[in-house]
Design a protein around this motif. Structure first.
Motif, PDB file in Angstrom:
ATOM      1  N   VAL A   1       0.975   4.383  -2.770  1.00  0.00           N
ATOM      2  CA  VAL A   1       0.885   5.819  -2.476  1.00  0.00           C
ATOM      3  C   VAL A   1       2.123   6.555  -2.982  1.00  0.00           C
ATOM      4  O   VAL A   1       2.031   7.659  -3.540  1.00  0.00           O
ATOM      5  N   SER A   2       3.276   5.941  -2.847  1.00  0.00           N
ATOM      6  CA  SER A   2       4.525   6.592  -3.264  1.00  0.00           C
ATOM      7  C   SER A   2       4.594   6.802  -4.769  1.00  0.00           C
ATOM      8  O   SER A   2       5.290   7.713  -5.240  1.00  0.00           O
ATOM      9  N   SER A   3       3.878   5.974  -5.524  1.00  0.00           N
ATOM     10  CA  SER A   3       3.930   6.097  -6.980  1.00  0.00           C
ATOM     11  C   SER A   3       3.014   7.194  -7.510  1.00  0.00           C
ATOM     12  O   SER A   3       3.100   7.581  -8.678  1.00  0.00           O
ATOM     13  N   LEU A   4       2.128   7.705  -6.657  1.00  0.00           N
ATOM     14  CA  LEU A   4       1.179   8.729  -7.100  1.00  0.00           C
ATOM     15  C   LEU A   4       1.892  10.052  -7.358  1.00  0.00           C
ATOM     16  O   LEU A   4       2.881  10.385  -6.696  1.00  0.00           O
ATOM     17  N   SER A   5       1.355  10.811  -8.295  1.00  0.00           N
ATOM     18  CA  SER A   5       1.891  12.145  -8.536  1.00  0.00           C
ATOM     19  C   SER A   5       1.552  13.027  -7.338  1.00  0.00           C
ATOM     20  O   SER A   5       0.645  12.703  -6.557  1.00  0.00           O
ATOM     21  N   PRO A   6       2.255  14.156  -7.148  1.00  0.00           N
ATOM     22  CA  PRO A   6       1.949  15.037  -6.012  1.00  0.00           C
ATOM     23  C   PRO A   6       0.482  15.461  -5.970  1.00  0.00           C
ATOM     24  O   PRO A   6      -0.128  15.489  -4.894  1.00  0.00           O
ATOM     25  N   LEU A   7      -0.109  15.778  -7.141  1.00  0.00           N
ATOM     26  CA  LEU A   7      -1.507  16.191  -7.192  1.00  0.00           C
ATOM     27  C   LEU A   7      -2.417  15.054  -6.737  1.00  0.00           C
ATOM     28  O   LEU A   7      -3.329  15.252  -5.921  1.00  0.00           O
ATOM     29  N   GLN A   8      -2.156  13.854  -7.239  1.00  0.00           N
ATOM     30  CA  GLN A   8      -2.988  12.716  -6.864  1.00  0.00           C
ATOM     31  C   GLN A   8      -2.792  12.348  -5.393  1.00  0.00           C
ATOM     32  O   GLN A   8      -3.733  11.983  -4.692  1.00  0.00           O
TER      33      GLN A   8
ATOM     34  N   THR B   1       0.830  -1.207   0.000  1.00  0.00           N
ATOM     35  CA  THR B   1       0.000   0.000   0.000  1.00  0.00           C
ATOM     36  C   THR B   1       0.861   1.252   0.000  1.00  0.00           C
ATOM     37  O   THR B   1       0.556   2.236  -0.688  1.00  0.00           O
ATOM     38  N   GLU B   2       1.958   1.231   0.755  1.00  0.00           N
ATOM     39  CA  GLU B   2       2.869   2.386   0.789  1.00  0.00           C
ATOM     40  C   GLU B   2       3.508   2.585  -0.578  1.00  0.00           C
ATOM     41  O   GLU B   2       3.686   3.728  -1.032  1.00  0.00           O
ATOM     42  N   ALA B   3       3.854   1.509  -1.267  1.00  0.00           N
ATOM     43  CA  ALA B   3       4.422   1.613  -2.606  1.00  0.00           C
ATOM     44  C   ALA B   3       3.402   2.214  -3.568  1.00  0.00           C
ATOM     45  O   ALA B   3       3.748   3.004  -4.458  1.00  0.00           O
TER      46      ALA B   3
ATOM     47  N   ALA C   1      -8.411   2.718  -9.507  1.00  0.00           N
ATOM     48  CA  ALA C   1      -7.066   3.116  -9.926  1.00  0.00           C
ATOM     49  C   ALA C   1      -6.532   2.154 -10.970  1.00  0.00           C
ATOM     50  O   ALA C   1      -6.818   0.952 -10.942  1.00  0.00           O
ATOM     51  N   TYR C   2      -5.751   2.697 -11.913  1.00  0.00           N
ATOM     52  CA  TYR C   2      -5.049   1.917 -12.929  1.00  0.00           C
ATOM     53  C   TYR C   2      -3.558   2.152 -12.793  1.00  0.00           C
ATOM     54  O   TYR C   2      -3.116   3.244 -12.409  1.00  0.00           O
ATOM     55  N   ARG C   3      -2.781   1.146 -13.134  1.00  0.00           N
ATOM     56  CA  ARG C   3      -1.334   1.306 -13.196  1.00  0.00           C
ATOM     57  C   ARG C   3      -0.963   1.664 -14.622  1.00  0.00           C
ATOM     58  O   ARG C   3      -1.336   0.977 -15.570  1.00  0.00           O
ATOM     59  N   ARG C   4      -0.227   2.742 -14.777  1.00  0.00           N
ATOM     60  CA  ARG C   4       0.161   3.218 -16.101  1.00  0.00           C
ATOM     61  C   ARG C   4       1.669   3.447 -16.140  1.00  0.00           C
ATOM     62  O   ARG C   4       2.327   3.549 -15.110  1.00  0.00           O
ATOM     63  N   THR C   5       2.190   3.566 -17.347  1.00  0.00           N
ATOM     64  CA  THR C   5       3.610   3.867 -17.521  1.00  0.00           C
ATOM     65  C   THR C   5       3.754   5.317 -17.957  1.00  0.00           C
ATOM     66  O   THR C   5       3.217   5.713 -19.002  1.00  0.00           O
ATOM     67  N   ARG C   6       4.424   6.106 -17.180  1.00  0.00           N
ATOM     68  CA  ARG C   6       4.651   7.524 -17.473  1.00  0.00           C
ATOM     69  C   ARG C   6       6.158   7.765 -17.491  1.00  0.00           C
ATOM     70  O   ARG C   6       6.837   7.570 -16.482  1.00  0.00           O
ATOM     71  N   GLY C   7       6.685   8.159 -18.643  1.00  0.00           N
ATOM     72  CA  GLY C   7       8.116   8.403 -18.754  1.00  0.00           C
ATOM     73  C   GLY C   7       8.934   7.168 -18.475  1.00  0.00           C
ATOM     74  O   GLY C   7      10.033   7.265 -17.914  1.00  0.00           O
ATOM     75  N   GLY C   8       8.387   6.008 -18.827  1.00  0.00           N
ATOM     76  CA  GLY C   8       9.096   4.752 -18.616  1.00  0.00           C
ATOM     77  C   GLY C   8       9.003   4.209 -17.205  1.00  0.00           C
ATOM     78  O   GLY C   8       9.635   3.198 -16.891  1.00  0.00           O
ATOM     79  N   VAL C   9       8.213   4.888 -16.357  1.00  0.00           N
ATOM     80  CA  VAL C   9       8.075   4.471 -14.956  1.00  0.00           C
ATOM     81  C   VAL C   9       6.636   4.053 -14.689  1.00  0.00           C
ATOM     82  O   VAL C   9       5.688   4.745 -15.077  1.00  0.00           O
ATOM     83  N   ALA C  10       6.454   2.899 -14.015  1.00  0.00           N
ATOM     84  CA  ALA C  10       5.119   2.428 -13.664  1.00  0.00           C
ATOM     85  C   ALA C  10       4.582   3.228 -12.489  1.00  0.00           C
ATOM     86  O   ALA C  10       5.226   3.299 -11.437  1.00  0.00           O
TER      87      ALA C  10
END
Length: 386
Positions: free
Chosen positions: A249-256, A245-247, A274-283
């Motif tokens: 939350v840590s992957s969310l953008s500052p706004l999210q 769960t912490e991982a 929520a969906y997992r997406r790839t942004r700039g090569g990062v999940a």
């Protein structure tokens, strides 16, 4: 004197191509039709179909490649043919090969079988697909599909409808409705079902089209996800552990992250998807801001699976969406899942059409056309025997 069959003596028969787990059947039969024949090539989907629908001597299911279906296998007295052909080559997630793609190109076998039925082809046909069909290859694929129906004697209407009008899930789809005896064309202004981006279809004089007069569909839902969520205790093992769960939350953008934190601090319980997406090569994970589910997808991998986020009363919990929640979000909450594996069910629902969208189309468009044709046939028969 010949015997005239009453219009309501039987439920009009349907041929169900690319049937999947049978959600189109559920919608059509709720609208008064009877599916007499179905086809799909995936054994896992047929297994779910068989569990949901009792065996009947009045229904046949052809498991296998539609390209190997022979016209002799089809009932000759169907009033409607429905095809939810594969969208892989038309969707943003696919390779955008369009109707020439290996999967979406199976549409042409549907056309072949309609052609081989000759005078026994149904009065009405429907092709359901993703809205990407309208822009695939600059609109050429949609034009080709309409012309294919035109060549078989069908005028075509094109509708865009989102399942969100009936369910708390964003799921826009395109419906091509072909009719041998189309209703009177209503040259109405751009409507909710025929938005600006579809108007070019009706302006193309090389295409035979019509616009049926239809009631306004329900307004899009703004909430309701919480009603679809399965009740489960906070210590249910399906909720992710603290580290995972912490991982998340840590992957969310500052706004999210701030949006999620605000919901977490609030009183009462709220749900988001929520969906997992790839942004700039990062999940990364992205949480929807509203009380609506994102579009359910075929669960071929983790990035296509949707998660449920429970927030409020200073708590945050995350887990994968369950098969029952998928079923509810497709309008099939009572679907028999007793024999289905988890991913089998997620794949089946993610690759299907929402039941109430089909039911609405059946009630307000397809059945009136079919009954109109049957009524004209009765009048013609009466005149011929007098």
């Amino acid at each position: 004197m010949g015997q005239i069959t009453p219009i309501n003596a039987a439920r009009p028969k349907v041929l169900e191509f690319f049937a999947g787990i049978g959600l189109a059947r559920m919608g059509l039969e709720s609208a008064g039709f009877r599916v007499a024949w179905a086809n799909d090539y995936e054994p896992d989907k047929k297994a779910m179909y068989d569990a949901q629908f009792p065996h009947s001597d009045e229904h046949a299911f052809a498991l296998g490649d539609v390209g190997k279906v022979k016209v002799a296998d089809l009932p000759r007295d169907a009033a409607l043919a429905w095809a939810s052909s594969p969208c892989t080559d038309l969707s943003l997630a696919g390779g955008r090969a369009g109707l020439a793609g290996a999967q979406s190109g199976t549409f042409w076998h549907f056309i072949r079988l309609l052609k081989e039925l000759n005078d026994d082809s149904p009065e009405v046909v429907v092709l359901e697909n993703v809205t990407g069909l309208a822009t695939s290859h600059g609109g050429d694929d949609l034009s080709a599909a309409i012309r294919a129906f035109n060549d078989l004697g069908y005028s075509v209407d094109v509708l865009a409808m989102d399942a969100r009008r009936f369910l708390p899930q964003s799921r826009p789809r395109l419906f091509l409705v072909g009719a041998k005896n189309p209703p009177e064309d209503v040259a109405e202004p751009n409507s909710e079902l025929r938005p600006d981006w579809l108007q070019w279809v009706y302006g193309d004089k090389s295409l035979r089209t019509h616009r049926a007069k239809l009631p306004a569909p329900p307004a899009p839902k703004l909430e309701g996800l919480g009603e679809m969520v399965e009740e489960m205790s906070g210590d249910d093992e399906r909720w992710w552990g603290a580290e995972r769960t912490e991982a998340f939350v840590s992957s969310l953008s500052p706004l999210q992250r701030e949006r999620v934190a605000s919901l977490r601090r609030g009183s009462g319980v709220k749900y988001r998807t929520a969906y997992r997406r790839t942004r700039g090569g990062v999940a990364v994970w992205e949480v929807r801001p509203d009380d609506i589910s994102g579009c359910l997808r075929t669960a071929r991998g983790g990035s296509s699976k949707q998660a449920v986020v429970r927030l409020g009363n200073k708590r945050l919990q995350v887990r994968w969406m369950t098969p029952r929640e998928y079923a509810r979000l497709m309008g099939a909450g009572d679907y028999d899942l007793s024999a289905a594996r988890n991913n089998q069910a997620l794949f089946g629902f993610g690759d299907a059409v929402a039941v109430p969208a089909v039911e609405w189309l059946g009630q307000h468009y397809l059945m009136p056309m079919v009954k109109g044709t049957m009524a004209r046939a009765v009048v013609t028969e009466r005149a011929s025997v007098q």
